[in-house]
Design a protein around this motif. Structure first.
Motif, PDB file in Angstrom:
ATOM      1  N   GLN A 164      -4.032 -15.544  -5.058  1.00 57.11           N
ATOM      2  CA  GLN A 164      -5.179 -16.301  -5.575  1.00 57.11           C
ATOM      3  C   GLN A 164      -5.818 -15.057  -6.639  1.00 57.11           C
ATOM      4  OE1 GLN A 164      -5.832 -19.858  -5.251  1.00 57.11           O
ATOM      5  NE2 GLN A 164      -3.795 -19.294  -4.460  1.00 57.11           N
ATOM      6  N   SER A 165      -6.558 -15.322  -7.735  1.00 61.35           N
ATOM      7  CA  SER A 165      -7.104 -14.515  -8.597  1.00 61.35           C
ATOM      8  C   SER A 165      -8.033 -13.509  -7.645  1.00 61.35           C
ATOM      9  CB  SER A 165      -7.815 -15.403  -9.351  1.00 61.35           C
ATOM     10  OG  SER A 165      -8.513 -14.395 -10.549  1.00 61.35           O
ATOM     11  N   GLY A 166      -7.987 -12.192  -8.001  1.00 54.82           N
ATOM     12  CA  GLY A 166      -8.562 -11.258  -7.391  1.00 54.82           C
ATOM     13  C   GLY A 166      -8.012 -10.764  -6.059  1.00 54.82           C
ATOM     14  N   GLU A 167      -7.043 -11.241  -5.464  1.00 50.63           N
ATOM     15  CA  GLU A 167      -6.576 -10.930  -4.189  1.00 50.63           C
ATOM     16  C   GLU A 167      -5.730  -9.593  -4.632  1.00 50.63           C
ATOM     17  OE1 GLU A 167      -6.108 -14.493  -1.061  1.00 50.63           O
ATOM     18  OE2 GLU A 167      -4.253 -14.042  -2.237  1.00 50.63           O
ATOM     19  N   LYS A 168      -5.532  -8.981  -3.497  1.00 52.09           N
ATOM     20  CA  LYS A 168      -4.965  -7.426  -3.791  1.00 52.09           C
ATOM     21  C   LYS A 168      -3.466  -7.456  -3.211  1.00 52.09           C
ATOM     22  CE  LYS A 168      -7.430  -3.869  -2.455  1.00 52.09           C
ATOM     23  NZ  LYS A 168      -8.725  -3.002  -2.479  1.00 52.09           N
ATOM     24  N   CYS A 169      -2.811  -7.149  -3.952  1.00 56.60           N
ATOM     25  CA  CYS A 169      -1.318  -7.533  -3.704  1.00 56.60           C
ATOM     26  C   CYS A 169      -0.740  -5.830  -3.835  1.00 56.60           C
ATOM     27  CB  CYS A 169      -0.546  -8.066  -4.596  1.00 56.60           C
ATOM     28  SG  CYS A 169      -1.165  -9.774  -4.717  1.00 56.60           S
ATOM     29  N   LEU A 170       0.209  -5.331  -2.794  1.00 57.85           N
ATOM     30  CA  LEU A 170       0.946  -4.266  -3.079  1.00 57.85           C
ATOM     31  C   LEU A 170       2.499  -4.607  -3.390  1.00 57.85           C
ATOM     32  CD1 LEU A 170       1.479  -1.321  -2.766  1.00 57.85           C
ATOM     33  CD2 LEU A 170       2.037  -1.670  -0.389  1.00 57.85           C
ATOM     34  N   ASP A 171       3.025  -4.074  -4.527  1.00 62.01           N
ATOM     35  CA  ASP A 171       4.393  -4.419  -4.846  1.00 62.01           C
ATOM     36  C   ASP A 171       5.230  -3.387  -4.851  1.00 62.01           C
ATOM     37  OD1 ASP A 171       6.535  -5.351  -6.051  1.00 62.01           O
ATOM     38  OD2 ASP A 171       5.817  -5.680  -8.212  1.00 62.01           O
ATOM     39  N   ALA A 172       5.877  -2.963  -3.790  1.00 57.99           N
ATOM     40  CA  ALA A 172       6.723  -1.994  -3.352  1.00 57.99           C
ATOM     41  C   ALA A 172       7.968  -2.222  -4.153  1.00 57.99           C
ATOM     42  CB  ALA A 172       6.947  -1.912  -1.951  1.00 57.99           C
ATOM     43  N   GLY A 173       8.550  -1.219  -5.000  1.00 61.63           N
ATOM     44  CA  GLY A 173       9.980  -1.391  -5.580  1.00 61.63           C
ATOM     45  C   GLY A 173       9.540  -2.192  -6.766  1.00 61.63           C
ATOM     46  N   ALA A 174       8.603  -2.023  -7.604  1.00 61.64           N
ATOM     47  CA  ALA A 174       8.100  -2.786  -8.569  1.00 61.64           C
ATOM     48  C   ALA A 174       8.783  -2.434  -9.979  1.00 61.64           C
ATOM     49  CB  ALA A 174       6.659  -2.533  -8.681  1.00 61.64           C
ATOM     50  N   SER A 175       9.426  -1.571 -10.269  1.00 61.87           N
ATOM     51  CA  SER A 175      10.151  -1.308 -11.332  1.00 61.87           C
ATOM     52  C   SER A 175      11.289  -2.327 -11.728  1.00 61.87           C
ATOM     53  CB  SER A 175      10.529   0.245 -11.403  1.00 61.87           C
ATOM     54  OG  SER A 175      11.255   0.491 -12.805  1.00 61.87           O
TER      55      SER A 175
END
Ligand SMILES: C[S@@+](CC[C@H](N)C(=O)[O-])C[C@H]1O[C@@H](n2cnc3c(N)ncnc32)[C@H](O)[C@@H]1O
Length: 302
Positions: A164-175
Motif C-alpha cells: 500500500q502507499s507508504g509501505e516500506k519495501c526492500l527490493d533485493a537484486g533490484a537492477s
C-alpha cells in the motif's frame, strides 16, 4: 476417476516427471496419477477433481460442462476442431490482458480436454485461479526497464495483496529496476539493493532509495523494519534461504515474495525447505522461467 491430473509447464515437463515419479496416463501436457502425491511445484495447473465423460454429441459434452458451472478452460493436444465446436457452446471466458492491480474474482475456473472424439476429461476445481494457469497483463512497454515486473505483478495478484502507499519495501537484486518500478508505482517506499546500478529514471521515481551492496551481507538489523521483503537475486537457492531465515527470525518483516532461481539442476531440497516455512506458498508462475516463486504473507493485515 480417482486421483489427480497435473498440467506440465512447457519446457519443464521433466521436472514434473521427477516430482511425480510414476503416473498412470499421459495426454499431451497432462499427467494422470491415481495416487495423490505431495503437490508438485513444477506444474502449471493441478486438476483437483478430475472426471471422465464418454459422449456422443458436441452439444451433450458442452451441456455436461455447463450443468456443472460457468467457467471452463480447454487444454488440448488433439481433436482441436471438435474441441472448438464444444467451446463454441460454452460461455466465453475472458483471456484479455488484465490491469494491475487486479483482484481475481472468486469463481471456479475448470479445465477440460478431449482424449478422443468421444471422451472428455475435465475438472471443475483446479489449483490455479487463471484459465489453464495462464494470465496476461496489460504491459507497460515504456515505464519498466525489464519485463521482470510481470512476475511480480502475477505473484501479487496470486497473493491477493500488494504494498500500500507508504509501505516500506526492500527490493533485493533490484537492477535494472523492474520490480522497483512496479513497487514505486504503488506508492511504496522502496529500498533497492543491488551490486549493479539501477536505471537513472527508476532512481528518480518518488520513494526510491538505492543501496549498492551485496544484499546477503546486509543483516535485517542493518536495514530495519520492512513491510515487505522482495528478492529477485540471481543466486544458489540455499543462499537465499539462509538470508530469508534471518529475516524470519528477526521478526522485522511479515510479507515476503522471492524468486527461487535454479542454477542448472532444479534444487528440490531447498524448494521443500522454503515450502515448509509456515504459511508459505511455492509455485511456478506463468511468468516464471527456470525459477519458482515463494511467498509468505501476514494475512492479518491489509
Ligand atoms: C534477474 S536480475 C533482477 C531484475 C530486477 N528484479 C528487475 O525487475 O529489473 C538479478 C539481479 O540480482 C543481482 N544480484 C546478484 N547477486 C546479488 C547479491 N548478492 N546482492 C545483490 N544483488 C545481487 C544482479 O546484479 C542482478 O541485477
Amino acid at each position: 476417476m480417482m486421483g489427480t491430473v497435473y498440467q506440465a509447464i512447457p519446457d519443464f515437463a521433466d521436472h514434473l516427471e521427477h516430482e511425480l515419479g510414476t503416473w498412470q496416463d499421459k495426454w499431451g501436457s497432462l499427467y494422470y496419477a491415481v495416487e495423490r502425491c505431495q503437490a508438485p511445484f513444477w506444474q502449471q495447473n493441478i486438476w483437483l477433481e478430475p472426471f471422465r465423460l464418454e459422449f456422443d454429441s458436441i452439444s451433450q459434452a458442452a451441456a455436461a460442462l455447463r450443468d456443472i458451472q460457468r467457467n471452463w478452460a480447454p487444454v488440448l493436444h488433439t481433436q482441436f476442431r471438435r474441441a472448438a465446436l464444444i467451446e463454441g457452446q460454452l460461455p466465453p471466458i475472458s483471456r484479455k490482458p488484465r490491469p494491475f492491480p487486479w483482484q481475481v474474482p472468486e469463481v471456479p475456473i475448470g479445465a477440460w480436454s478431449l482424449l478422443d472424439a468421444h471422451t472428455l476429461i475435465a475438472s471443475p476445481r483446479c489449483s490455479s485461479p487463471f484459465p489453464a494457469g495462464i494470465i496476461e497483463f496489460e504491459e507497460d512497454k515504456f515505464g519498466p526497464p525489464s519485463r521482470a515486473y510481470l512476475k511480480l505483478w502475477e505473484a501479487l495478484v496470486r497473493c491477493g495483496k500488494w504494498p500500500q502507499s507508504g509501505e516500506k519495501c526492500l527490493d533485493a537484486g533490484a537492477s535494472p529496476g523492474g520490480w522497483t518500478w512496479a513497487l514505486a508505482r504503488l506508492g511504496a517506499e522502496v529500498t533497492a539493493v543491488d551490486r549493479a546500478p539501477l536505471e537513472d529514471r527508476i532512481l528518480a521515481m518518488p520513494g526510491v532509495t538505492a543501496l549498492k551492496h551485496d544484499a546477503f551481507t546486509l543483516a535485517p538489523e542493518d536495514i530495519g523494519p520492512m513491510d515487505w521483503v522482495f528478492s529477485d537475486v540471481i543466486c544458489y537457492p540455499p543462499r537465499l534461504y539462509e538470508w530469508i531465515q534471518k529475516w524470519l527470525a528477526s521478526g522485522l518483516c511479515q510479507n515476503f515474495v522471492c524468486t527461487i532461481k535454479m542454477q542448472g539442476e532444479a534444487d528440490y531440497e531447498t524448494t521443500r525447505a522454503f515450502a515448509s516455512v509456515p504459511g508459505s506458498v511455492v509455485t511456478h508462475l506463468y511468468h516464471n522461467k527456470h525459477e519458482l516463486t515463494w511467498y509468505r504473507l501476514n494475512r492479518a493485515s491489509k
